[in-house]
Write a protein that holds these residues in place. Structure first.
Motif, PDB file in Angstrom:
ATOM      1  N   GLY A  89       0.807  -1.217   0.000  1.00 11.17           N
ATOM      2  CA  GLY A  89       0.000   0.000   0.000  1.00 11.17           C
ATOM      3  C   GLY A  89       0.840   1.267   0.000  1.00 11.17           C
ATOM      4  O   GLY A  89       0.515   2.229  -0.702  1.00 11.17           O
ATOM      5  N   VAL A  90       1.921   1.277   0.769  1.00 16.38           N
ATOM      6  CA  VAL A  90       2.768   2.477   0.830  1.00 16.38           C
ATOM      7  C   VAL A  90       3.925   2.397  -0.160  1.00 16.38           C
ATOM      8  O   VAL A  90       4.837   3.224  -0.133  1.00 16.38           O
ATOM      9  CB  VAL A  90       3.306   2.711   2.259  1.00 16.38           C
ATOM     10  CG1 VAL A  90       2.152   2.948   3.225  1.00 16.38           C
ATOM     11  CG2 VAL A  90       4.175   1.549   2.728  1.00 16.38           C
ATOM     12  N   THR A  91       3.890   1.392  -1.039  1.00 19.91           N
ATOM     13  CA  THR A  91       4.880   1.154  -2.110  1.00 19.91           C
ATOM     14  C   THR A  91       6.314   1.072  -1.589  1.00 19.91           C
ATOM     15  O   THR A  91       7.253   1.486  -2.256  1.00 19.91           O
ATOM     16  CB  THR A  91       4.781   2.219  -3.233  1.00 19.91           C
ATOM     17  OG1 THR A  91       5.119   3.504  -2.721  1.00 19.91           O
ATOM     18  CG2 THR A  91       3.389   2.251  -3.838  1.00 19.91           C
ATOM     19  N   ARG A  92       6.479   0.494  -0.405  1.00 17.75           N
ATOM     20  CA  ARG A  92       7.825   0.228   0.124  1.00 17.75           C
ATOM     21  C   ARG A  92       8.216  -1.202  -0.258  1.00 17.75           C
ATOM     22  O   ARG A  92       8.401  -2.074   0.592  1.00 17.75           O
ATOM     23  CB  ARG A  92       7.839   0.426   1.637  1.00 17.75           C
ATOM     24  CG  ARG A  92       7.794   1.870   2.091  1.00 17.75           C
ATOM     25  CD  ARG A  92       9.115   2.578   1.812  1.00 17.75           C
ATOM     26  NE  ARG A  92      10.206   1.981   2.547  1.00 17.75           N
ATOM     27  CZ  ARG A  92      10.622   2.386   3.747  1.00 17.75           C
ATOM     28  NH1 ARG A  92      10.028   3.408   4.340  1.00 17.75           N
ATOM     29  NH2 ARG A  92      11.632   1.792   4.347  1.00 17.75           N
ATOM     30  N   THR A  93       8.328  -1.440  -1.540  1.00 14.14           N
ATOM     31  CA  THR A  93       8.545  -2.794  -2.044  1.00 14.14           C
ATOM     32  C   THR A  93       9.967  -3.291  -1.814  1.00 14.14           C
ATOM     33  O   THR A  93      10.199  -4.491  -1.765  1.00 14.14           O
ATOM     34  CB  THR A  93       8.215  -2.859  -3.538  1.00 14.14           C
ATOM     35  OG1 THR A  93       8.918  -1.811  -4.223  1.00 14.14           O
ATOM     36  CG2 THR A  93       6.715  -2.677  -3.757  1.00 14.14           C
ATOM     37  N   ARG A  94      10.936  -2.405  -1.703  1.00 13.70           N
ATOM     38  CA  ARG A  94      12.311  -2.838  -1.462  1.00 13.70           C
ATOM     39  C   ARG A  94      12.436  -3.532  -0.101  1.00 13.70           C
ATOM     40  O   ARG A  94      13.168  -4.521   0.033  1.00 13.70           O
ATOM     41  CB  ARG A  94      13.262  -1.637  -1.538  1.00 13.70           C
ATOM     42  CG  ARG A  94      14.739  -1.980  -1.411  1.00 13.70           C
ATOM     43  CD  ARG A  94      15.202  -2.973  -2.477  1.00 13.70           C
ATOM     44  NE  ARG A  94      14.877  -2.570  -3.832  1.00 13.70           N
ATOM     45  CZ  ARG A  94      15.627  -1.764  -4.590  1.00 13.70           C
ATOM     46  NH1 ARG A  94      16.759  -1.270  -4.091  1.00 13.70           N
ATOM     47  NH2 ARG A  94      15.267  -1.473  -5.818  1.00 13.70           N
ATOM     48  N   SER A  95      11.697  -3.043   0.879  1.00 12.86           N
ATOM     49  CA  SER A  95      11.693  -3.692   2.192  1.00 12.86           C
ATOM     50  C   SER A  95      11.111  -5.097   2.104  1.00 12.86           C
ATOM     51  O   SER A  95      11.603  -6.025   2.748  1.00 12.86           O
ATOM     52  CB  SER A  95      10.880  -2.858   3.187  1.00 12.86           C
ATOM     53  OG  SER A  95      11.449  -1.587   3.374  1.00 12.86           O
ATOM     54  N   MET A  96      10.061  -5.259   1.288  1.00  9.32           N
ATOM     55  CA  MET A  96       9.474  -6.585   1.092  1.00  9.32           C
ATOM     56  C   MET A  96      10.476  -7.533   0.449  1.00  9.32           C
ATOM     57  O   MET A  96      10.576  -8.707   0.821  1.00  9.32           O
ATOM     58  CB  MET A  96       8.228  -6.482   0.214  1.00  9.32           C
ATOM     59  CG  MET A  96       7.079  -5.720   0.823  1.00  9.32           C
ATOM     60  SD  MET A  96       5.713  -5.561  -0.356  1.00  9.32           S
ATOM     61  CE  MET A  96       5.240  -7.270  -0.565  1.00  9.32           C
ATOM     62  N   LEU A  97      11.217  -7.025  -0.518  1.00  6.89           N
ATOM     63  CA  LEU A  97      12.215  -7.841  -1.199  1.00  6.89           C
ATOM     64  C   LEU A  97      13.305  -8.288  -0.227  1.00  6.89           C
ATOM     65  O   LEU A  97      13.681  -9.468  -0.206  1.00  6.89           O
ATOM     66  CB  LEU A  97      12.831  -7.040  -2.351  1.00  6.89           C
ATOM     67  CG  LEU A  97      14.022  -7.676  -3.074  1.00  6.89           C
ATOM     68  CD1 LEU A  97      13.649  -9.041  -3.635  1.00  6.89           C
ATOM     69  CD2 LEU A  97      14.538  -6.762  -4.174  1.00  6.89           C
ATOM     70  N   VAL A  98      13.798  -7.370   0.577  1.00  7.64           N
ATOM     71  CA  VAL A  98      14.852  -7.702   1.550  1.00  7.64           C
ATOM     72  C   VAL A  98      14.364  -8.761   2.527  1.00  7.64           C
ATOM     73  O   VAL A  98      15.058  -9.749   2.810  1.00  7.64           O
ATOM     74  CB  VAL A  98      15.313  -6.437   2.296  1.00  7.64           C
ATOM     75  CG1 VAL A  98      16.202  -6.801   3.477  1.00  7.64           C
ATOM     76  CG2 VAL A  98      16.037  -5.491   1.352  1.00  7.64           C
ATOM     77  N   ALA A  99      13.158  -8.571   3.062  1.00  3.53           N
ATOM     78  CA  ALA A  99      12.611  -9.521   4.022  1.00  3.53           C
ATOM     79  C   ALA A  99      12.452 -10.911   3.409  1.00  3.53           C
ATOM     80  O   ALA A  99      12.769 -11.932   4.032  1.00  3.53           O
ATOM     81  CB  ALA A  99      11.261  -9.027   4.548  1.00  3.53           C
ATOM     82  N   THR A 100      11.963 -10.961   2.171  1.00  2.00           N
ATOM     83  CA  THR A 100      11.740 -12.250   1.513  1.00  2.00           C
ATOM     84  C   THR A 100      13.058 -12.933   1.176  1.00  2.00           C
ATOM     85  O   THR A 100      13.187 -14.160   1.309  1.00  2.00           O
ATOM     86  CB  THR A 100      10.902 -12.063   0.238  1.00  2.00           C
ATOM     87  OG1 THR A 100       9.688 -11.388   0.577  1.00  2.00           O
ATOM     88  CG2 THR A 100      10.553 -13.404  -0.389  1.00  2.00           C
TER      89      THR A 100
END
Length: 447
Positions: free
Chosen positions: A372-383
């Motif tokens: 929702g907040v388009t912080r996709t880089r954080s999602m990538l790092v976590a995954t």
């Protein structure tokens, strides 16, 4: 705004849409199962798997579009809304037609990965070569569905999903039996339904079009840094999707090496995870819509409130499913299979089923917040971190394959225990890393 009512308004259609998805596979399987040979069942399983894996790899298109659209909706920025729609649809068509052009190498790669017998491969190839022409429509549906969720209309996205399934079921039946097209009729039914779904999605999107229409124009499509932001968000989500798929496929591959009973049992256990995901994805979609909307409007109070409410709803759903799985796992297993060895195998490892809701809930809901907040880089790092943990934890299983057998032991621990413990650790780590980033780096303490 009654936030609980808004959460239910957005979540229920998304859940209904998710639950209808398996009906399509069930219908195709049922039709294929009445064609007189088991090879048709095997072919539909392999063919649909190849298509679904290919399309799921590009599932980032829906997620990225939702976040960017919800942000624009929150800002009441009609130009940005049009640009999000146009860029997403443009990329969807590019990806879809690229798949059509590259269908031969894609098919050969998929067949090599699956390793089907010649008869099954022949019919699966026929299915794939027809269904691949739905790729542009399917990619466009993903793009438009993401845009509809970003525009706070999960109902319209649900209508598209259900309509595609209904048309597919009717068309496949008519093509196979009354029109006598045989096995290929199933593929043509799927092809027709997706192009119908694209047309319907466009009509429904027009009903939400901002002033000036849906198309932003070629100049606006590439202007400024908008396209760079669009590709940055989607490239992060693409790599993340590849990591998720790698873990999912590894769980199945590891189980397959342990024998037929272990593989069948793992498939049964995965159904519990899948069913829980139908509900949690519904709330994650709501998180995408609401967080994007309030982040775009710079309404941090409502953003924090939405996160707090959604965390409570997610915790409640996890508790309900924990109770259901604790009490009813045996009954569900008995409904899914009457194979005694498989039932006994699942019973031996049923603890992992019970742990699914409380352990995996955070991974689902925090994904929604970050999209929702388009912080996709954080999602990538976590995954990435969570995936590395999974493969490191399952390394003993990989090394122990030469022993073989359904009851392979690594030391005193069974391989199936290691596989499922690693899978749940991967999901737990993903959720916890995202939670820490959200509450610390973003400065959004919501609990």
């Amino acid at each position: 705004m009654n936030l609980n009512r808004e959460i239910l308004r957005l979540s229920i259609p998304a859940i209904v849409s998710n639950v209808t998805v398996p009906l399509l596979g069930l219908c195709d399987t049922a039709i294929s199962g009445h064609l007189g040979s088991a090879v048709f069942l095997a072919a539909i399983a392999v063919g649909s798997l190849m298509i679904s894996v290919l399309f799921r790899l590009f599932g980032f298109l829906r997620m990225g579009t939702t976040g960017l659209t919800a942000n624009a909706f929150g800002r009441k920025d009609a130009c940005a809304i049009r640009e999000a729609f146009s860029r997403s649809l443009f990329l969807g068509f590019i990806l879809g037609f690229s798949m059509v052009i590259c269908q031969y190498p894609l098919l050969q790669s998929m067949l090599w990965l699956v390793g089907a017998d010649p008869d099954t491969a022949r019919y699966a190839t026929s299915y794939f070569n027809i269904c691949i022409y739905e790729a542009p429509a399917q990619m466009a549906i993903m793009a438009i569905s993401g845009w509809l969720v970003g525009m706070q209309s999960t109902v319209r996205a649900m209508i598209v999903a259900i309509s595609v399934n209904v048309v597919n079921i009717i068309a496949s039946y008519l093509f196979v039996f009354p029109l006598g097209m045989g096995f290929t009729g199933v593929a043509y039914g799927t092809l027709l339904s997706n192009w119908f779904g694209f047309a319907l999605a466009m009509i429904l999107a027009m009903g939400l079009a901002p002033e000036g229409g849906l198309w932003c124009g070629w100049r606006a499509l590439f202007k400024g840094g908008g396209m760079k932001k669009f590709f940055s968000v989607n490239s992060d989500l693409f790599i993340r999707s590849a990591c998720v798929m790698a873990v999912t496929m590894a769980v199945t591959a590891y189980s397959a090496r342990l024998g037929a009973v272990a593989l069948a049992s793992n498939a049964v256990m995965q159904q519990f995870f899948t069913f829980f995901s139908f509900f949690m994805d519904g709330y994650a979609f709501t998180g995408e819509a609401l967080c994007g909307r309030f982040a775009g409007a710079h309404n941090m109070a409502m953003l924090r409130k939405s996160v707090r409410y959604l965390l409570r709803w997610s915790a409640g759903i996890a508790v309900v499913f924990l109770g259901l799985y604790l009490i009813g796992w045996q009954g569900v297993v008995d409904m899914l299979t009457d194979d005694i060895p498989v039932r006994e195998f699942v019973a031996q490892y049923h603890l992992w089923i019970i742990l699914i809701p409380p352990v995996t809930v955070a991974a689902f809901i925090y994904d929604g917040f970050f999209i929702g907040v388009t912080r996709t880089r954080s999602m990538l790092v976590a995954t990435l971190i969570a995936s590395l943990l999974f493969f490191a934890a399952t390394l003993p299983v990989f090394r122990g394959y030469h022993h073989g057998g359904d009851t392979l032991l690594i030391g005193s621990i069974s391989a199936m225990d290691i596989i499922w413990a690693s899978f749940l650790i991967y999901l737990l780590a993903r959720g916890m890393i995202l939670a820490v980033i959200w509450h610390r780096s973003l400065g959004m303490r919501t609990i």
